[in-house]
Design an enzyme around this catalytic site. Structure first.
Site, PDB file in Angstrom:
ATOM      1  N   SER A 224      -1.897 -37.680 -12.756  1.00 41.85           N
ATOM      2  CA  SER A 224      -1.466 -38.631 -11.739  1.00 41.85           C
ATOM      3  C   SER A 224      -2.019 -40.015 -12.039  1.00 41.85           C
ATOM      4  O   SER A 224      -3.072 -40.154 -12.684  1.00 41.85           O
ATOM      5  CB  SER A 224      -1.966 -38.199 -10.363  1.00 41.85           C
ATOM      6  OG  SER A 224      -3.367 -38.417 -10.253  1.00 41.85           O
ATOM      7  N   ASP A 225      -1.318 -41.049 -11.570  1.00 42.45           N
ATOM      8  CA  ASP A 225      -1.967 -42.351 -11.498  1.00 42.45           C
ATOM      9  C   ASP A 225      -3.115 -42.214 -10.502  1.00 42.45           C
ATOM     10  O   ASP A 225      -3.129 -41.317  -9.658  1.00 42.45           O
ATOM     11  CB  ASP A 225      -0.982 -43.433 -11.069  1.00 42.45           C
ATOM     12  CG  ASP A 225      -1.392 -44.812 -11.551  1.00 42.45           C
ATOM     13  OD1 ASP A 225      -2.590 -45.006 -11.857  1.00 42.45           O
ATOM     14  OD2 ASP A 225      -0.531 -45.709 -11.617  1.00 42.45           O
ATOM     15  N   TRP A 226      -4.078 -43.111 -10.591  1.00 39.92           N
ATOM     16  CA  TRP A 226      -5.321 -42.948  -9.830  1.00 39.92           C
ATOM     17  C   TRP A 226      -5.070 -43.099  -8.328  1.00 39.92           C
ATOM     18  O   TRP A 226      -4.694 -44.156  -7.847  1.00 39.92           O
ATOM     19  CB  TRP A 226      -6.342 -43.961 -10.322  1.00 39.92           C
ATOM     20  CG  TRP A 226      -7.237 -43.431 -11.406  1.00 39.92           C
ATOM     21  CD1 TRP A 226      -8.591 -43.497 -11.424  1.00 39.92           C
ATOM     22  CD2 TRP A 226      -6.884 -42.725 -12.605  1.00 39.92           C
ATOM     23  NE1 TRP A 226      -9.097 -42.882 -12.556  1.00 39.92           N
ATOM     24  CE2 TRP A 226      -8.072 -42.397 -13.295  1.00 39.92           C
ATOM     25  CE3 TRP A 226      -5.667 -42.318 -13.153  1.00 39.92           C
ATOM     26  CZ2 TRP A 226      -8.092 -41.698 -14.500  1.00 39.92           C
ATOM     27  CZ3 TRP A 226      -5.678 -41.620 -14.356  1.00 39.92           C
ATOM     28  CH2 TRP A 226      -6.869 -41.320 -15.008  1.00 39.92           C
TER      29      TRP A 226
END
Length: 852
Positions: A224-226
């Site tokens: 995932s993106d953060w």
């Protein structure tokens, strides 16, 4: 022999379902979890793509800074980009990093996109080929690359929640294509973006499974993106494999309970854990002697050849080093003279000569005085803003580069001109000292709730993004003793969120509570807006500046002290610049965007450089016809004076060696090798697509396939400069185009283009081949890039470029059949120097389309 899936399964069998689920969340901001039971160590990740920051954001922990991604795409040179990828891998290994979060494969959809500098181009073919080259370069030396941000994450406005509405055909042919190329190149991770596509957030999207894992055969990790994982069940049932950061979040113990309760199938978690262990084995981070580096998927069996290695002309990935090992010496070790030379070469290779009226190259032997003009000349902007930023090892400004090139040969005069529009910059160590040690920089202190000092250290400047936190820390304080060189009304301020104050010699300038207006991590943690106050300072008289910010939850880690001297009178500054230019043999004026103009977390509101910078170029050009205007930006800007300057050179954000590489170009040591990776409008209103702002939470990609130059061609509008444009230092004649009379569906074809160097210097030409189907029954772009090849030739020499056109370039995505298909019939092949300059045209017939 590498680690097989059977061996991975044996290791998984040692873990309980709960332990497997817990593996799938980060242990810290940048690390995955270790699992001693199977010999798994933590994997360390770091942002990219222009440099490798590592886990700490500290100006004392420097990094090699390469030109921006838009500049790398401007090289149209995959071999060079592979070498630069190897340099990034060396940096990663120096910093103990396993996974580099790069390349960014989103497209330049609107010129207002705030993150253009971090993306490669507006075209899926060019983006796919350059992105795949970077992947190969990074991964050939034992570091995993990450293709991001999957998918249609092409603007910054409301990027955490925006729902992009895009048709299936455009999604397949345009936005997914660069990611398909990265998978074909063997990329080890794909990052799911924050945004939603067609109603579903990407971390829960079915696209993570089909086409990514099923059709394309991606066997790596989807991360995932953060902070992008906001739900547990929907994301865990989808193709997402790893939620970052950790340990808090929607997965972790919550996911483990959901598995125990039967809400998430154990088989789904097992597949995710298996992928993570496979990645660890490839990195040599798993307790087994023969961790594998599996080959990239072949992608065979599609009726219309894919994967995107065929579609984008990407060669097969290199096998890389042996199983489970990281090579002892990448080809260009970071921090060496060779590394700096390679970064310098990349500057020239990506610099785009937009216009030249017999001014460039400048002959140093004919120069007595050179006027270098503009604030950007002395403080060249080397990178864009946001989470991808690094602290470079050293920065060579344009002024420094010119002075070094002309040392002992010509006099160099610098005039700053009027101040560019934009916010005050972070406090620089040249303007202040640490009041405790007296050394250049600032004093950082951590205080408890009663104001007692818990920790203190000297830092080099006022931009502190991740200061060391100590137990009991309540407030971060930055102290600096200013000694202004210029007296008058200064602009002072502090950037951050939460309760903040700023005092000068004990007098309060500002105080208040400033809550974050967004939870966008790029804004909260990296690039917060500043609160400003004015103060009168006397020249050469010390003043003590103290900024404080309370460390309340949810207010981020960033604290930035900013300072700007009184702005000079614009008219007087312009007159001074004109006098200097008029008295010189040549003038170099540098203009560009400013701190918050191009950054992650924000889209731009316009393309103008501002009245002061435009007036500066005009004044200098009017005073000296041998004026070179250097543009220091990561994406398109308006250049209303482009026909007035003697030459216009696009420098991009050129990285740490920017000034040196640009001096090589200015004085003819190197040819400006760049070609535009995106179309530049004359004015924003001309651009076919400008919208970045959602309507009711939705952003419609109503242009469909007609992105970038395709949209310009469709609307019959001439831009300032076409995609693919760039002049170099010689001239070329396009003489013949040879194509086969028939193209069989499913087969690649080779196009031959004969060109002649008609100039007086040896040079490099990027021969571009486009396709058109004017008689098609389908919606088609007027023409689209199908392939390109670079050639070199001496003056008067004729060379032939062999350009491979992959079979996929003749395909379209059939929504009805959910498959790639080829339309039979006439096809036009065009060759030339840009999307708007294609003098050679030939026709062929496409025959025997494959059946479903």
């Amino acid at each position: 022999m590498g680690t097989t899936d059977d061996e991975i399964d044996r290791l998984l069998g040692k873990l309980t379902p709960r332990a497997r689920a817990l593996l799938l969340s980060g242990a810290t901001t940048w690390r995955t979890r270790a699992e001693p039971a199977v010999g798994l160590r933590e994997l360390v990740m770091s942002d990219g793509p222009a440099g490798v920051r590592g886990e700490a954001w500290d100006e004392r922990n420097t990094s090699v800074l390469l030109p921006s991604a838009s500049a790398l795409a401007a090289t149209w040179d995959e071999a060079l980009v592979e070498r630069l990828g190897g340099l990034l891998a060396a940096e990663a290994r120096r910093k103990g990093v396993d996974v580099l979060l790069a390349p960014t494969l989103n497209l330049h959809r609107s010129p207002l996109g705030g993150r253009h500098f971090e993306c490669l181009s507006e075209d899926p073919v060019l983006t796919g080929r350059i992105g795949a080259a970077l992947v190969r370069g990074v991964q050939a030396h034992g570091v995993a690359a990450t293709a991001k941000h999957f998918v249609a994450n092409d603007s910054e406005t409301d990027r955490l929640t925006v729902d992009v509405r895009v048709g299936e055909r455009a999604l397949r042919e345009v936005y997914l294509a660069p990611f398909e190329a990265a998978v074909a190149a063997g990329v080890r991770l794909v990052m799911a973006g924050y945004n939603a596509v067609n109603g579903t957030t990407m971390t829960a999207s079915a696209l993570l499974t089909d086409p990514l894992k099923s059709e394309w055969g991606f066997d790596g990790v989807v991360v995932s993106d953060w902070g992008a994982v906001r739900g547990t069940i929907d994301t865990a049932r989808a193709g997402l494999d790893l939620a970052m950061p950790g340990p808090e979040g929607a997965w972790g113990e919550t996911l483990a309970r959901a598995v125990a309760d039967g809400e998430v199938p154990e088989a789904a978690v097992d597949d995710k854990a298996r992928r993570l262990l496979r990645l660890a084995a490839w990195l040599g981070a798993l307790g087994t002697r023969d961790a594998s580096r599996s080959e990239a998927p072949s992608g065979e069996g599609s009726p219309c050849p894919g994967p995107a290695s065929g579609a984008q002309g990407v060669p097969s990935p290199s096998p890389g080093p042996g199983p489970g090992t990281r090579p002892s010496a990448p080809p260009v070790p970071s921090g060496t003279r060779d590394a700096r030379a390679l970064a310098r070469r990349a500057v020239a290779a990506g610099a785009v000569l937009l216009a030249n009226r017999d001014v460039l190259p400048l002959d140093p032997g004919c120069l007595g005085t050179v006027a270098v003009i503009g604030g950007h000349a002395a403080r060249t902007r080397t990178q864009g803003g946001g989470s991808a930023g690094v602290y470079p090892q050293a920065e060579v400004s344009v002024l420094d580069g010119i002075r070094d090139a002309l040392h002992g040969r010509a006099r160099v005069v610098h005039v700053p001109g009027p101040r560019p529009d934009g916010p005050a910059p972070p406090l620089d160590q040249d303007a202040c000292t640490d009041p405790r040690s007296g050394l250049p920089g600032v004093l950082l202190r951590m205080l408890d709730a009663d104001g007692r000092e818990l920790y203190a250290e000297r830092r080099r400047g006022g931009r502190l993004l991740e200061p060391r936190l100590v137990p009991g820390a309540h407030t971060v304080e930055i102290r600096a003793r200013l000694r202004p060189r210029t007296g008058g009304s200064w602009t002072l301020g502090v950037a951050g969120f939460g309760r903040m104050s700023l005092t000068l010699d004990g007098r309060t300038l500002l105080e208040g509570d400033f809550p974050p207006p967004t939870d966008d991590p790029a804004v909260v943690h990296v690039n917060p807006p500043a609160q400003y106050a004015g103060a009168d300072l006397a020249a050469d008289r010390d003043a003590l500046l103290v900024a404080r910010r309370e460390l309340a939850p949810g207010t981020g880690r960033a604290t930035v002290v900013v300072a700007a001297p009184p702005a000079p009178d614009v008219s007087a500054s312009l007159a001074e610049a004109a006098r200097a230019a008029g008295a010189a043999d040549a003038a170099v004026v540098v203009v560009g965007t400013t701190e918050h103009g191009e950054s992650e977390g924000y889209d731009r509101t316009g393309l103008a450089l501002g009245a002061a910078q435009d007036a500066l170029v005009r004044a200098v050009a009017a005073a000296n016809p041998r004026t070179v205007a250097v543009v220091n930006s990561g994406g398109p800007v308006e250049l209303p004076w482009r026909d007035e300057a003697g030459a216009v050179l696009l420098a991009w954000f050129p990285g740490q060696e920017g000034g040196a590489g640009l001096a090589d170009v200015l004085f003819g040591r190197a040819e400006p090798g760049g070609r535009l990776p995106t179309t530049w409008p004359a004015v924003l209103a001309d651009a076919p697509v400008t919208d970045t702002r959602p309507d009711g939470g939705r952003l419609g990609y109503d242009e469909g396939l007609h992105l970038g130059y395709r949209g310009w061609l469709r609307h019959h509008r001439p831009p300032a400069y076409w995609f693919g444009h760039g002049l170099g230092y010689t001239a070329w004649a396009y003489e013949t185009l040879t194509v086969p009379p028939v193209a069989r569906a499913g087969d690649d074809l080779t196009v031959r283009v004969r060109v002649r160097n008609t100039g007086v210097r040896e040079g490099r030409e990027v021969v571009q081949v486009y396709l058109a189907r004017p008689a098609s029954a389908l919606d088609r772009p007027v023409r689209w890039l199908a392939g390109y090849a670079a050639v070199r030739a001496r003056p008067g020499e004729t060379v032939t470029a062999r350009v491979r056109v992959p079979a996929r370039s003749l395909c379209h995505w059939s929504v009805a059949e959910r498959a790639w298909r080829t339309e039979a019939g006439p096809c036009r092949v065009l060759a030339g120097r840009s999307a708007g300059d294609v003098p050679l045209v030939a026709d062929l017939e496409v025959v025997r389309p494959p059946s479903a």
